[in-house]
Design a protein around this motif. Structure first.
Motif, PDB file in Angstrom:
ATOM      1  N   VAL A  49      18.175  90.019  44.755  1.00 42.94           N
ATOM      2  CA  VAL A  49      17.597  89.427  45.962  1.00 42.94           C
ATOM      3  C   VAL A  49      17.945  90.287  47.177  1.00 42.94           C
ATOM      4  N   LYS A  50      17.229  90.045  48.258  1.00 45.59           N
ATOM      5  CA  LYS A  50      17.477  90.796  49.480  1.00 45.59           C
ATOM      6  C   LYS A  50      18.762  90.345  50.159  1.00 45.59           C
ATOM      7  N   ARG A  51      18.979  89.043  50.188  1.00 43.66           N
ATOM      8  CA  ARG A  51      20.149  88.463  50.860  1.00 43.66           C
ATOM      9  C   ARG A  51      20.564  87.229  50.077  1.00 43.66           C
ATOM     10  N   PHE A  52      21.858  87.099  49.820  1.00 37.96           N
ATOM     11  CA  PHE A  52      22.367  85.958  49.062  1.00 37.96           C
ATOM     12  C   PHE A  52      23.475  85.292  49.882  1.00 37.96           C
ATOM     13  N   THR A  53      23.383  83.974  50.037  1.00 39.51           N
ATOM     14  CA  THR A  53      24.397  83.225  50.774  1.00 39.51           C
ATOM     15  C   THR A  53      25.223  82.412  49.785  1.00 39.51           C
ATOM     16  N   ALA A  54      26.513  82.722  49.701  1.00 37.48           N
ATOM     17  CA  ALA A  54      27.456  82.005  48.836  1.00 37.48           C
ATOM     18  C   ALA A  54      28.280  81.061  49.705  1.00 37.48           C
ATOM     19  N   THR A  55      28.400  79.806  49.290  1.00 38.19           N
ATOM     20  CA  THR A  55      29.104  78.817  50.095  1.00 38.19           C
ATOM     21  C   THR A  55      30.156  78.093  49.265  1.00 38.19           C
ATOM     22  N   GLU A  56      31.093  77.480  49.967  1.00 39.45           N
ATOM     23  CA  GLU A  56      32.133  76.703  49.297  1.00 39.45           C
ATOM     24  C   GLU A  56      32.665  75.656  50.265  1.00 39.45           C
ATOM     25  N   ALA A  57      32.900  74.438  49.756  1.00 45.83           N
ATOM     26  CA  ALA A  57      33.417  73.351  50.587  1.00 45.83           C
ATOM     27  C   ALA A  57      34.939  73.337  50.641  1.00 45.83           C
ATOM     28  N   ASP A  58      35.591  73.793  49.552  1.00 46.42           N
ATOM     29  CA  ASP A  58      37.053  73.785  49.498  1.00 46.42           C
ATOM     30  C   ASP A  58      37.601  74.960  50.318  1.00 46.42           C
ATOM     31  N   GLU A  59      38.521  74.666  51.217  1.00 43.03           N
ATOM     32  CA  GLU A  59      39.004  75.688  52.154  1.00 43.03           C
ATOM     33  C   GLU A  59      39.677  76.864  51.457  1.00 43.03           C
ATOM     34  N   SER A  60      40.560  76.587  50.496  1.00 41.34           N
ATOM     35  CA  SER A  60      41.274  77.677  49.837  1.00 41.34           C
ATOM     36  C   SER A  60      40.330  78.530  48.996  1.00 41.34           C
ATOM     37  N   ARG A  61      39.383  77.892  48.295  1.00 40.98           N
ATOM     38  CA  ARG A  61      38.423  78.668  47.510  1.00 40.98           C
ATOM     39  C   ARG A  61      37.491  79.466  48.413  1.00 40.98           C
ATOM     40  N   TYR A  62      37.154  78.883  49.589  1.00 42.66           N
ATOM     41  CA  TYR A  62      36.297  79.630  50.498  1.00 42.66           C
ATOM     42  C   TYR A  62      36.984  80.904  50.995  1.00 42.66           C
ATOM     43  N   LYS A  63      38.256  80.826  51.298  1.00 39.95           N
ATOM     44  CA  LYS A  63      38.968  82.018  51.755  1.00 39.95           C
ATOM     45  C   LYS A  63      38.954  83.106  50.685  1.00 39.95           C
ATOM     46  N   ALA A  64      39.165  82.712  49.432  1.00 34.15           N
ATOM     47  CA  ALA A  64      39.134  83.686  48.337  1.00 34.15           C
ATOM     48  C   ALA A  64      37.722  84.246  48.157  1.00 34.15           C
ATOM     49  N   LEU A  65      36.717  83.383  48.302  1.00 40.96           N
ATOM     50  CA  LEU A  65      35.322  83.811  48.167  1.00 40.96           C
ATOM     51  C   LEU A  65      34.965  84.826  49.254  1.00 40.96           C
ATOM     52  N   ALA A  66      35.339  84.514  50.496  1.00 42.18           N
ATOM     53  CA  ALA A  66      35.037  85.416  51.603  1.00 42.18           C
ATOM     54  C   ALA A  66      35.720  86.763  51.422  1.00 42.18           C
ATOM     55  N   ALA A  67      36.958  86.740  50.926  1.00 46.32           N
ATOM     56  CA  ALA A  67      37.676  88.002  50.696  1.00 46.32           C
ATOM     57  C   ALA A  67      37.022  88.809  49.585  1.00 46.32           C
ATOM     58  N   ARG A  68      36.570  88.126  48.550  1.00 47.89           N
ATOM     59  CA  ARG A  68      35.957  88.831  47.415  1.00 47.89           C
ATOM     60  C   ARG A  68      34.681  89.560  47.830  1.00 47.89           C
ATOM     61  N   PHE A  69      33.909  88.946  48.738  1.00 46.49           N
ATOM     62  CA  PHE A  69      32.611  89.509  49.088  1.00 46.49           C
ATOM     63  C   PHE A  69      32.596  90.197  50.448  1.00 46.49           C
ATOM     64  N   ALA A  70      33.745  90.469  50.996  1.00 47.04           N
ATOM     65  CA  ALA A  70      33.811  91.077  52.329  1.00 47.04           C
ATOM     66  C   ALA A  70      33.081  92.409  52.400  1.00 47.04           C
ATOM     67  N   ASP A  71      33.064  93.148  51.311  1.00 45.68           N
ATOM     68  CA  ASP A  71      32.440  94.477  51.310  1.00 45.68           C
ATOM     69  C   ASP A  71      31.077  94.513  50.629  1.00 45.68           C
ATOM     70  N   HIS A  72      30.504  93.346  50.305  1.00 48.82           N
ATOM     71  CA  HIS A  72      29.187  93.306  49.676  1.00 48.82           C
ATOM     72  C   HIS A  72      28.119  93.199  50.760  1.00 48.82           C
ATOM     73  N   GLU A  73      27.243  94.170  50.818  1.00 50.51           N
ATOM     74  CA  GLU A  73      26.301  94.270  51.924  1.00 50.51           C
ATOM     75  C   GLU A  73      25.301  93.111  51.972  1.00 50.51           C
ATOM     76  N   ASN A  74      24.854  92.624  50.813  1.00 51.26           N
ATOM     77  CA  ASN A  74      23.805  91.605  50.858  1.00 51.26           C
ATOM     78  C   ASN A  74      24.307  90.204  50.504  1.00 51.26           C
ATOM     79  N   ILE A  75      25.633  89.992  50.452  1.00 45.10           N
ATOM     80  CA  ILE A  75      26.190  88.658  50.206  1.00 45.10           C
ATOM     81  C   ILE A  75      26.862  88.153  51.470  1.00 45.10           C
ATOM     82  N   VAL A  76      26.369  87.030  51.966  1.00 50.19           N
ATOM     83  CA  VAL A  76      26.943  86.354  53.130  1.00 50.19           C
ATOM     84  C   VAL A  76      27.707  85.140  52.619  1.00 50.19           C
ATOM     85  N   THR A  77      28.872  84.871  53.171  1.00 50.96           N
ATOM     86  CA  THR A  77      29.636  83.685  52.777  1.00 50.96           C
ATOM     87  C   THR A  77      29.780  82.744  53.959  1.00 50.96           C
ATOM     88  N   ARG A  78      29.823  81.470  53.644  1.00 54.47           N
ATOM     89  CA  ARG A  78      30.072  80.467  54.687  1.00 54.47           C
ATOM     90  C   ARG A  78      30.669  79.224  54.064  1.00 54.47           C
TER      91      ARG A  78
END
Length: 247
Positions: A58-87
Motif C-alpha cells: 500500500v501507499k500508506r499504512f496506519t498502525a494503531t494501538e489502544a494500550d499505552e505500553s504496546r503503542y510505545k513499542a509499536l511506534a519505536a518499531r516503525f519509527a524508520d518505516h517510511e510508509n507506516i504511520v503509528t497512532r
C-alpha cells in the motif's frame, strides 16, 4: 464507549509468543489484502506483525494501538518505516475524518464489550463504500480459561458477527469460517488440556504442516466450522448528488 478488556501484560506476552506462526499470519494477511486500497488503517496492531505484511503493498499504512505500553513499542518499531504511520487509538475516535480506504481489525473485536459501537467507530475512520475487515475467534462453546484470562468478552458465530455488523450500520459482504483444523486443535489443547498457545516446536510443526492444508481447504470451499470467523462489511456508499432546480 468501547473499551478493551483483559490482562494487558498477558496479551502482549501472547502476541510475542505466537510470532513463530509465520505461515498462519501470511494466510490471514492475504485474506485482507484485496480490500485494503492504498491508505488503510489497522485497529489494534499489537506488535505490528500484520502491519509488516500489509505495508509493502500500500501507499500508506496506519498502525494503531489502544494500550499505552504496546503503542510505545509499536511506534519505536516503525519509527524508520517510511510508509507506516503509528497512532494511539481508542474507539470511538473523536478525530475520525473518514479518509482511510479500509479498516482492518484482527482478533480485536472480541475484547470490546460494546462491539457494535466499535464497529461503528471503525466505519467512521473510512470512506463511504470502503470495507471493514474483521477476524474474530469462533464458537462460544470453545470459550476457555485462556480466553477469559486474555480478555475475550465473547466468541462468535457467522450469524452473530453478521448481526453486529448490521447493527453498526454496515452492509455485510462476506462472513465465513476459517481453519476447521485449528478449532479441533483448540478444543483439545486449549479448552480440554488447559494449554496456553506459545512459540515452540509444536507451534512450528502446526504452522508448517496443518496451516497449508487449512489454507488449501479454504480456497476449495466454505467450511461449516472453524477456529475463526472472517468478515467483510462496507460503510454505505454516499448517495449520488442530485442538483436542485436552478433559481
Amino acid at each position: 464507549m468501547p473499551t478493551v478488556t483483559g490482562d494487558s501484560r498477558l496479551q502482549s506476552d501472547v502476541l510475542e509468543e505466537l510470532s513463530d506462526a509465520r505461515a498462519y499470519r501470511r494466510w490471514l494477511a492475504h485474506l485482507a489484502r484485496p480490500y485494503l486500497g492504498d491508505d488503510p488503517v489497522e485497529v489494534g496492531s499489537g506488535t505490528g506483525d500484520y502491519a509488516l505484511e500489509w505495508a509493502p503493498t500500500v501507499k500508506r499504512f496506519t498502525a494503531t494501538e489502544a494500550d499505552e505500553s504496546r503503542y510505545k513499542a509499536l511506534a519505536a518499531r516503525f519509527a524508520d518505516h517510511e510508509n507506516i504511520v503509528t497512532r494511539e487509538l481508542l474507539l470511538p475516535d473523536a478525530e475520525a475524518d473518514g479518509h482511510h480506504t479500509a479498516a482492518v481489525a484482527y482478533n480485536v473485536l472480541e475484547h470490546i464489550p460494546d462491539h457494535v459501537g466499535a464497529l461503528r467507530g471503525m466505519g467512521a475512520l473510512i470512506r463511504p463504500g470502503a470495507p471493514v475487515i474483521i477476524i474474530v475467534p469462533a464458537f462460544p462453546s470453545a470459550m476457555s480459561r485462556f480466553d477469559r484470562a486474555i480478555g475475550h468478552e465473547r466468541r462468535y458465530t457467522r450469524d452473530s458477527l453478521r448481526t453486529a455488523m448490521t447493527e453498526a450500520g454496515l452492509e455485510v459482504e462476506d462472513v465465513r469460517y476459517l481453519n476447521p483444523i485449528g478449532l479441533i486443535n483448540w478444543y483439545v489443547s486449549v479448552k480440554g488440556l488447559g494449554m496456553t498457545p506459545r512459540n515452540g516446536a509444536l507451534l512450528r510443526l502446526y504452522d508448517r504442516t496443518f496451516v497449508p492444508v487449512a489454507r488449501f481447504l479454504d480456497r476449495r470451499g466454505r467450511a461449516p466450522f472453524g477456529q475463526s470467523v472472517f468478515g467483510v462489511a462496507r460503510v454505505p456508499a454516499a448517495p449520488p448528488h442530485v442538483p436542485g432546480p436552478r433559481g
